[in-house]
Motif scaffolding. Structure first.
Motif, short mmCIF file in Angstrom:
data_model
loop_
_atom_site.label_atom_id
_atom_site.label_comp_id
_atom_site.label_asym_id
_atom_site.label_seq_id
_atom_site.Cartn_x
_atom_site.Cartn_y
_atom_site.Cartn_z
N TRP A 22 0.83 -1.21 0.00
CA TRP A 22 0.00 0.00 0.00
C TRP A 22 0.86 1.26 0.00
O TRP A 22 0.60 2.21 -0.75
N PHE A 23 1.90 1.27 0.83
CA PHE A 23 2.77 2.45 0.94
C PHE A 23 3.40 2.78 -0.41
O PHE A 23 3.36 3.92 -0.87
N TRP A 24 3.96 1.76 -1.06
CA TRP A 24 4.67 2.01 -2.32
C TRP A 24 3.69 2.32 -3.46
O TRP A 24 4.04 3.05 -4.40
N CYS A 25 2.49 1.82 -3.38
CA CYS A 25 1.48 2.22 -4.37
C CYS A 25 1.17 3.71 -4.25
O CYS A 25 1.03 4.41 -5.26
N GLY A 26 1.09 4.19 -3.01
CA GLY A 26 0.86 5.62 -2.81
C GLY A 26 2.01 6.46 -3.30
O GLY A 26 1.82 7.52 -3.91
N VAL A 27 3.25 5.98 -3.06
CA VAL A 27 4.45 6.75 -3.45
C VAL A 27 4.68 6.71 -4.95
O VAL A 27 4.78 7.75 -5.61
N LEU A 28 4.76 5.51 -5.51
CA LEU A 28 5.12 5.37 -6.93
C LEU A 28 3.94 5.68 -7.86
O LEU A 28 4.15 6.04 -9.02
N THR A 82 -6.17 2.94 -3.05
CA THR A 82 -4.83 3.40 -3.41
C THR A 82 -4.05 2.32 -4.13
O THR A 82 -3.30 2.60 -5.07
N VAL A 83 -4.21 1.07 -3.72
CA VAL A 83 -3.55 -0.05 -4.42
C VAL A 83 -4.17 -0.21 -5.80
O VAL A 83 -3.46 -0.43 -6.79
N ARG A 84 -5.47 -0.09 -5.86
CA ARG A 84 -6.16 -0.24 -7.14
C ARG A 84 -5.80 0.89 -8.12
O ARG A 84 -5.63 0.67 -9.31
N ASP A 85 -5.67 2.11 -7.60
CA ASP A 85 -5.43 3.28 -8.46
C ASP A 85 -3.98 3.40 -8.92
O ASP A 85 -3.70 4.09 -9.91
N ILE A 105 4.98 -2.43 -5.88
CA ILE A 105 3.55 -2.12 -5.92
C ILE A 105 2.68 -3.36 -6.11
O ILE A 105 1.46 -3.29 -6.04
N GLY A 106 3.34 -4.49 -6.35
CA GLY A 106 2.61 -5.75 -6.45
C GLY A 106 1.74 -5.87 -7.69
O GLY A 106 0.73 -6.58 -7.68
N LYS A 107 2.10 -5.18 -8.74
CA LYS A 107 1.35 -5.28 -9.99
C LYS A 107 2.27 -4.93 -11.16
O LYS A 107 3.32 -4.31 -10.96
N SER A 108 1.88 -5.32 -12.35
CA SER A 108 2.72 -5.09 -13.53
C SER A 108 2.74 -3.61 -13.91
O SER A 108 1.75 -2.89 -13.75
N VAL A 109 3.90 -3.20 -14.42
CA VAL A 109 4.02 -1.88 -15.03
C VAL A 109 3.64 -2.06 -16.49
O VAL A 109 4.33 -2.75 -17.25
N THR A 110 2.54 -1.46 -16.90
CA THR A 110 2.06 -1.63 -18.28
C THR A 110 2.79 -0.69 -19.24
O THR A 110 3.38 0.31 -18.83
#
Length: 600
Positions: free
Chosen positions: A390-396, A427-430, A579-584
């Protein structure tokens, strides 16, 4: 449509009535107001305006006794009262009314300052003759004399003006302003004036003119007053105060709550100062945490607790902070303090050690509240992993850079639930990161820039020479900073594009010692120098370089283009993991055009 009703009334009381109300304590100041600060010249200027009947601006007061706002009151400067409950509090006009009270009503010398900001004590008078001289500005007819009422020069050897007795005041035809609203004393002074001059007709005419043209206007002077009604809500009081009190200190929500809590004999400022000392001694990453951040976080935690118990919505907007009760504060402040300390501990695990490298100061607020909610569960490995994501999703994802109150509330509600098996928080989803963003990350002003550097340190990034990990001790003791891998001067000489060589792709956290060795040399050159002069094998140096997500083989042949492409891929892999998800878009046309190929 709901009818709109005024929250205020207007009036025009006499100045004498306002000063009497201040003297009796029926009008006082809210305790959040700063002290009286006007100097001698400003006091003379407002006296001059009143003497001429010029407007001095409207005042703003607030009725007491309402349910919504309760402030701890204090009397005006120079007023001696005890245990007097005011009917009104003055929100705007303290400096003006205090100056007029001290100079026109009080019988004591006014403690003020001169042009050099030196403290002086003064009594104020009107030079009667100068009041009638059309060539003299009324300001210059206001006489300010020392406490002993004697003006001297030549280091005290020459007396220029002596007003130490009533007869001497009359002899110099100078009227004491601190009796102008005291009918008996003013009449006695005027009678003594006539006696002194043996009832001379010209002197009597002179005196009566002064009374008619100067004293009477003082006594008839009115000041417009806007009065906030007692049921005006706190947020309206705060907003109105900030709109009208442009010459004073801005009223913050902290000051407003300080005054509100003081009515229940709780000193919020002292409580915050104690907590601030704990934060300062705990961790540098909490250094810039201020009282508004703390109140916002307390409000969030209190709102969350009510949401759990009552199902109410979570919110920490300005009005929510203003409506925080003392009970709410006391029930949450200690838990939040521990949550902030846990948040600092968490940030350490992410290789963020101080405010300089904290991506978002704002994200510290929901992080602390979430850590408070988790309590001992904060130590759970699975919980820590989700908190990290969650933290890195908010940051990156760069999601905490604007107005954040709504995101605070959503994350505080959803992140603990997600950790306990609920759905993914917004925030993780966005969160998302586009590959070409790497090229525009040029300075540490960006949260994503700081975040990637922290992730590099978390991934390894050991010192190139001695192999020490960049942990807390080296971070503070060896002046670690962000430096170019292909040095700046070398890149300029080679005419590489700035958007590549100055981007985060070409940067790494290095000690100042290592950076000096790198100098402006080509990578192949400084790598050879390190092996030759610092007792490290080529194999070990390669291993150290690889911890920075750099392919040393590309540095050995000074392949800048290959290096940029290769490291960009590795940074994107690092971001994906965080962020636990792919960079598209790693193989998009734009990426191929910018980097000369895909970044898969």
């Amino acid at each position: 449509m709901t009818a709109i009703t005024n929250t205020f009334s207007t009036d025009q009381p006499f100045l004498s009535e306002l000063l009497s109300a201040a003297s009796s304590g029926s009008i006082q100041l809210p305790d959040f107001q700063r002290g009286w600060v006007w100097d001698d010249n400003r006091i003379k200027a407002i006296i001059a305006s009143v003497s001429l009947g010029y407007p001095v601006g409207a005042l703003m007061c607030m009725e007491t006794g309402g349910e919504g706002v309760r402030f701890s009151p204090r009397p005006f400067e120079g007023v001696s009262i005890s245990n007097t409950s005011p009917s009104e509090l003055m929100l705007d006009g303290q400096q003006r009314i205090t100056s007029l009270f001290l100079s026109l009503k009080s019988q004591f010398p006014v403690l003020t300052t001169n042009e050099k900001k030196q403290e002086i004590k003064r009594y104020y008078y009107l030079d009667i003759k100068k009041c009638f001289d059309p060539d003299i500005d009324r300001f210059d007819a206001i006489v300010s004399v020392p406490e002993e009422k004697v003006v001297t020069s030549d280091f005290g050897r020459k007396v220029d003006l002596d007003l130490s007795s009533t007869d001497k005041e009359i002899e110099n035809e100078i009227f004491p302003l601190n009796i102008i609203f005291d009918g008996n004393k003013s009449d006695e002074w005027q009678m003594r004036f006539q006696e002194y001059y043996d009832f001379d007709k010209e002197k009597i005419k002179f005196l009566f003119r002064f009374k008619s043209e100067v004293i009477t206007p003082f006594q008839k002077f009115k000041i417009p007053v806007i009065k906030l009604l007692k049921d005006t809500p706190k947020e309206a009081v705060c907003q109105v105060f900030e709109n009208v009190n442009t010459g004073g200190v801005s009223l913050t929500v902290f000051e407003l709550l300080t005054a509100t809590f003081a009515a229940d004999d709780f000193r919020l400022r002292q409580d915050w100062d104690k907590r601030r000392a704990v934060f300062d001694s705990t961790d540098p990453v909490l250094k810039h945490l201020d009282e508004k951040d703390f109140l916002t976080a307390v409000t969030l935690l209190s709102s969350y607790n009510k949401h759990i118990s009552k199902g109410s919505s979570i919110s920490c907007k300005r009005k929510d902070i203003l409506n925080l009760t003392l009970s709410d504060y006391c029930s949450c402040a200690d838990d939040l303090q521990q949550g902030m300390i846990r948040a600092a501990k968490f940030l350490h695990t992410q290789k963020i050690f101080d405010t300089k490298n904290l991506p978002y100061q704002t994200q510290l607020i929901p992080l602390s509240v979430i850590c408070s909610i988790l309590g001992n569960g904060f130590e759970n490995s699975a919980a820590r992993n989700k908190l990290s994501q969650w933290f890195w999703c908010g940051v990156l994802g760069e999601l905490y850079g604007g107005a954040n109150e709504t995101r605070y509330a959503l994350d505080v509600q959803n992140v603990p639930a997600w950790i306990n098996g609920g759905s993914e928080p917004v925030t993780v989803r966005d969160a998302g990161f586009y590959p070409t963003r790497l090229l525009s990350l040029q300075t540490r002003n960006s949260a994503a820039y700081k975040g990637i550097m922290a992730l590099l340190m978390k991934a390894g990034s050991i010192d190139l020479i001695n192999g020490d990990p960049i942990e807390t001790t080296t971070y503070f003791d060896q002046a670690v900073d962000i430096h170019h891998i292909f040095p700046r001067s070398y890149c300029i000489k080679q005419q590489y594009e700035r958007r590549f060589w100055n981007s985060i792709i070409n940067k790494a956290p290095l000690t100042s010692r290592t950076n000096r060795i790198v100098g402006g040399k080509a990578p192949s050159s400084y790598m050879a120098s390190i092996v030759k002069n610092h007792g490290i094998s080529s194999h070990n140096l390669h291993n150290h370089i690889e911890t920075h997500l750099i392919n040393p083989a590309l540095l050995e042949v000074d392949d800048f283009t290959g290096f940029i492409s290769d490291r960009a891929k590795k940074l994107l892999d690092l971001i994906q993991a965080a962020i636990g998800k792919s960079v598209t878009g790693r193989d998009s046309q734009e990426v191929v055009q910018e980097f000369g190929g895909h970044l898969q």
